[in-house]
Design an enzyme around this catalytic site. Structure first.
Site, PDB file in Angstrom:
ATOM      1  N   LYS A  58       0.816  -1.196   0.000  1.00 28.22           N
ATOM      2  CA  LYS A  58       0.000   0.000   0.000  1.00 28.22           C
ATOM      3  C   LYS A  58       0.860   1.260   0.000  1.00 28.22           C
ATOM      4  O   LYS A  58       0.383   2.344  -0.332  1.00 28.22           O
ATOM      5  CB  LYS A  58      -0.872   0.022   1.274  1.00 28.22           C
ATOM      6  CG  LYS A  58      -1.795  -1.147   1.423  1.00 28.22           C
ATOM      7  CD  LYS A  58      -2.566  -0.990   2.738  1.00 28.22           C
ATOM      8  CE  LYS A  58      -2.891  -2.294   3.371  1.00 28.22           C
ATOM      9  NZ  LYS A  58      -3.504  -2.100   4.707  1.00 28.22           N
ATOM     10  N   GLY A  59       2.105   1.120   0.430  1.00 27.12           N
ATOM     11  CA  GLY A  59       2.942   2.284   0.761  1.00 27.12           C
ATOM     12  C   GLY A  59       3.112   3.316  -0.333  1.00 27.12           C
ATOM     13  O   GLY A  59       3.331   4.484  -0.046  1.00 27.12           O
TER      14      GLY A  59
ATOM     15  N   GLU B  10       7.359   2.415  -6.276  1.00 27.49           N
ATOM     16  CA  GLU B  10       7.533   1.880  -4.918  1.00 27.49           C
ATOM     17  C   GLU B  10       7.742   3.009  -3.917  1.00 27.49           C
ATOM     18  O   GLU B  10       8.218   4.082  -4.281  1.00 27.49           O
ATOM     19  CB  GLU B  10       8.775   0.966  -4.890  1.00 27.49           C
ATOM     20  CG  GLU B  10       8.461  -0.518  -4.811  1.00 27.49           C
ATOM     21  CD  GLU B  10       7.981  -0.977  -3.444  1.00 27.49           C
ATOM     22  OE1 GLU B  10       7.377  -0.176  -2.694  1.00 27.49           O
ATOM     23  OE2 GLU B  10       8.216  -2.150  -3.126  1.00 27.49           O
ATOM     24  N   ASP B  11       7.412   2.740  -2.665  1.00 28.31           N
ATOM     25  CA  ASP B  11       7.682   3.733  -1.629  1.00 28.31           C
ATOM     26  C   ASP B  11       9.147   3.688  -1.204  1.00 28.31           C
ATOM     27  O   ASP B  11       9.858   4.669  -1.293  1.00 28.31           O
ATOM     28  CB  ASP B  11       6.753   3.547  -0.414  1.00 28.31           C
ATOM     29  CG  ASP B  11       6.762   2.136   0.168  1.00 28.31           C
ATOM     30  OD1 ASP B  11       7.435   1.234  -0.386  1.00 28.31           O
ATOM     31  OD2 ASP B  11       6.097   1.915   1.196  1.00 28.31           O
TER      32      ASP B  11
ATOM     33  N   ASP C 164      14.080  -1.422   0.593  1.00 26.39           N
ATOM     34  CA  ASP C 164      14.780  -1.660   1.863  1.00 26.39           C
ATOM     35  C   ASP C 164      15.791  -2.799   1.701  1.00 26.39           C
ATOM     36  O   ASP C 164      16.976  -2.555   1.514  1.00 26.39           O
ATOM     37  CB  ASP C 164      13.733  -1.940   2.942  1.00 26.39           C
ATOM     38  CG  ASP C 164      14.350  -2.161   4.309  1.00 26.39           C
ATOM     39  OD1 ASP C 164      15.452  -1.646   4.551  1.00 26.39           O
ATOM     40  OD2 ASP C 164      13.722  -2.856   5.130  1.00 26.39           O
TER      41      ASP C 164
ATOM     42  N   PHE D 212      13.758   3.400  10.593  1.00 27.95           N
ATOM     43  CA  PHE D 212      12.435   3.033  10.076  1.00 27.95           C
ATOM     44  C   PHE D 212      11.638   4.311   9.813  1.00 27.95           C
ATOM     45  O   PHE D 212      11.536   5.181  10.680  1.00 27.95           O
ATOM     46  CB  PHE D 212      11.687   2.116  11.039  1.00 27.95           C
ATOM     47  CG  PHE D 212      10.591   1.359  10.341  1.00 27.95           C
ATOM     48  CD1 PHE D 212      10.853   0.187   9.663  1.00 27.95           C
ATOM     49  CD2 PHE D 212       9.284   1.860  10.334  1.00 27.95           C
ATOM     50  CE1 PHE D 212       9.845  -0.496   8.980  1.00 27.95           C
ATOM     51  CE2 PHE D 212       8.272   1.179   9.651  1.00 27.95           C
ATOM     52  CZ  PHE D 212       8.554   0.009   8.978  1.00 27.95           C
TER      53      PHE D 212
ATOM     54  N   ASP E 257       4.017   3.350   6.457  1.00 26.38           N
ATOM     55  CA  ASP E 257       3.380   3.117   7.741  1.00 26.38           C
ATOM     56  C   ASP E 257       4.289   2.319   8.672  1.00 26.38           C
ATOM     57  O   ASP E 257       5.260   1.693   8.252  1.00 26.38           O
ATOM     58  CB  ASP E 257       2.090   2.318   7.551  1.00 26.38           C
ATOM     59  CG  ASP E 257       2.385   0.853   7.243  1.00 26.38           C
ATOM     60  OD1 ASP E 257       3.143   0.592   6.290  1.00 26.38           O
ATOM     61  OD2 ASP E 257       1.895  -0.026   7.977  1.00 26.38           O
TER      62      ASP E 257
ATOM     63  N   ARG F 285       0.629   6.750   8.120  1.00 26.10           N
ATOM     64  CA  ARG F 285       0.665   6.798   6.651  1.00 26.10           C
ATOM     65  C   ARG F 285       0.327   8.166   6.079  1.00 26.10           C
ATOM     66  O   ARG F 285       0.840   8.562   5.052  1.00 26.10           O
ATOM     67  CB  ARG F 285      -0.384   5.844   6.073  1.00 26.10           C
ATOM     68  CG  ARG F 285       0.150   4.558   5.569  1.00 26.10           C
ATOM     69  CD  ARG F 285      -0.922   3.865   4.757  1.00 26.10           C
ATOM     70  NE  ARG F 285      -0.936   2.445   5.044  1.00 26.10           N
ATOM     71  CZ  ARG F 285       0.009   1.604   4.635  1.00 26.10           C
ATOM     72  NH1 ARG F 285       1.019   2.032   3.941  1.00 26.10           N
ATOM     73  NH2 ARG F 285      -0.078   0.325   4.944  1.00 26.10           N
TER      74      ARG F 285
HETATM   75  P1  IMP Z   1      12.099  -4.678   0.855  1.00 29.48           P
HETATM   76  O1  IMP Z   1      12.847  -5.058   2.109  1.00 29.48           O
HETATM   77  O2  IMP Z   1      12.959  -3.848  -0.077  1.00 29.48           O
HETATM   78  O3  IMP Z   1      11.533  -5.874   0.173  1.00 29.48           O
HETATM   79  O4  IMP Z   1      10.925  -3.729   1.341  1.00 29.48           O
HETATM   80  C1  IMP Z   1       9.615  -4.120   1.264  1.00 29.48           C
HETATM   81  C2  IMP Z   1       8.626  -3.113   1.757  1.00 29.48           C
HETATM   82  O5  IMP Z   1       8.773  -2.975   3.167  1.00 29.48           O
HETATM   83  C3  IMP Z   1       8.723  -1.706   1.229  1.00 29.48           C
HETATM   84  O6  IMP Z   1       8.138  -1.549  -0.029  1.00 29.48           O
HETATM   85  C4  IMP Z   1       7.931  -0.979   2.283  1.00 29.48           C
HETATM   86  O7  IMP Z   1       6.547  -1.052   2.007  1.00 29.48           O
HETATM   87  C5  IMP Z   1       8.289  -1.734   3.542  1.00 29.48           C
HETATM   88  N1  IMP Z   1       9.315  -0.990   4.275  1.00 29.48           N
HETATM   89  C6  IMP Z   1      10.638  -1.196   4.291  1.00 29.48           C
HETATM   90  N2  IMP Z   1      11.275  -0.298   5.049  1.00 29.48           N
HETATM   91  C7  IMP Z   1      10.316   0.523   5.533  1.00 29.48           C
HETATM   92  C8  IMP Z   1      10.323   1.687   6.379  1.00 29.48           C
HETATM   93  O8  IMP Z   1      11.365   2.189   6.836  1.00 29.48           O
HETATM   94  N3  IMP Z   1       9.102   2.234   6.644  1.00 29.48           N
HETATM   95  C9  IMP Z   1       7.935   1.736   6.142  1.00 29.48           C
HETATM   96  N4  IMP Z   1       7.887   0.678   5.345  1.00 29.48           N
HETATM   97  C10 IMP Z   1       9.061   0.071   5.036  1.00 29.48           C
HETATM   98 MG    MG Z   2       6.210  -0.919  -0.409  1.00 30.44          MG
END
Ligand code: IMP
Ligand code: MG
Length: 175
Positions: free
Chosen positions: A40-41, A96-97, A100, A149, A156, A162
């Protein structure tokens, strides 16, 4: 009580979104890509970005299982909502938001690529500097960020914060 430390102001975000939008408009002067938002981010970022396109682009979404603990056990990600738009032969822009670990992005890229888009690129508001240092490629990036974070502007922490217009580092341990 958690504490929120300001990281990016709404003005900084707005300026950067306009720069990204201008770059995307230039790069896709021949025809808009399909904007594929990752729920959703990314919904607020996508809304601001897409409203700066002219003509209006087609918009669709993909929702992955939030893997949280799963990631650590198996690294499995599942698609909970498939995009319904035609992808084959199209220019697709994944929105993407935050990137990570990069696991979701890797999964989505592979998943969407199976539907044979003409061109597949990524636009992320945020990405961890650590991944950029490792050479992870993101075609359109808003801001590199450190390890805290983050919440606000769509991001969120357990569905909280959010809708904040700015981005903050959240410290849940704070007194
Ligand atoms: P990934 O670890 O790159 O697969 O991240 C997956 C998802 O985790 C991201 O698209 C975000 O939705 C969520 N996420 C990762 N880090 C954060 C953060 O610092 N705040 C909020 N959501 C996060
Ligand atoms: Mg995301």
């Amino acid at each position: 009580m958690a504490s929120l430390e300001p990281l990016l102001s709404r003005d900084q975000i707005e300026r950067r979104v306009e720069e990204l939008a201008a770059q995307i408009r230039r790069d896709y002067a021949d025809g808009q890509p399909l904007f594929l938002g990752v729920l959703k981010g990314a919904f607020i970022f996508l809304a601001d970005l897409a409203r700066r396109m002219d003509p209006s682009p087609e918009i669709d979404f993909i929702l992955l299982s939030s893997y949280g603990s799963l990631a650590h056990s198996s690294g499995q990600v599942k698609v909970l909502l498939e995009p319904r738009a035609t992808i084959e032969g199209r220019d697709v822009l994944i929105v993407e938001d935050i990137i990570d670990s990069g696991l979701s992005l890797q999964f989505i890229r592979d998943h969407v690529a199976q539907r044979r888009p003409a061109r597949l690129r990524v636009c992320a508001l945020l990405a961890r500097q650590r991944l950029l240092d490792e050479g992870v490629q993101i075609e359109y990036l808003g801001f590199p960020v450190g390890e805290g974070f983050l919440v606000g502007y769509g991001l969120d922490c357990r569905e909280q914060h959010r809708t904040l217009p700015d981005v903050y580092v959240i410290d849940e341990e704070a007194p």
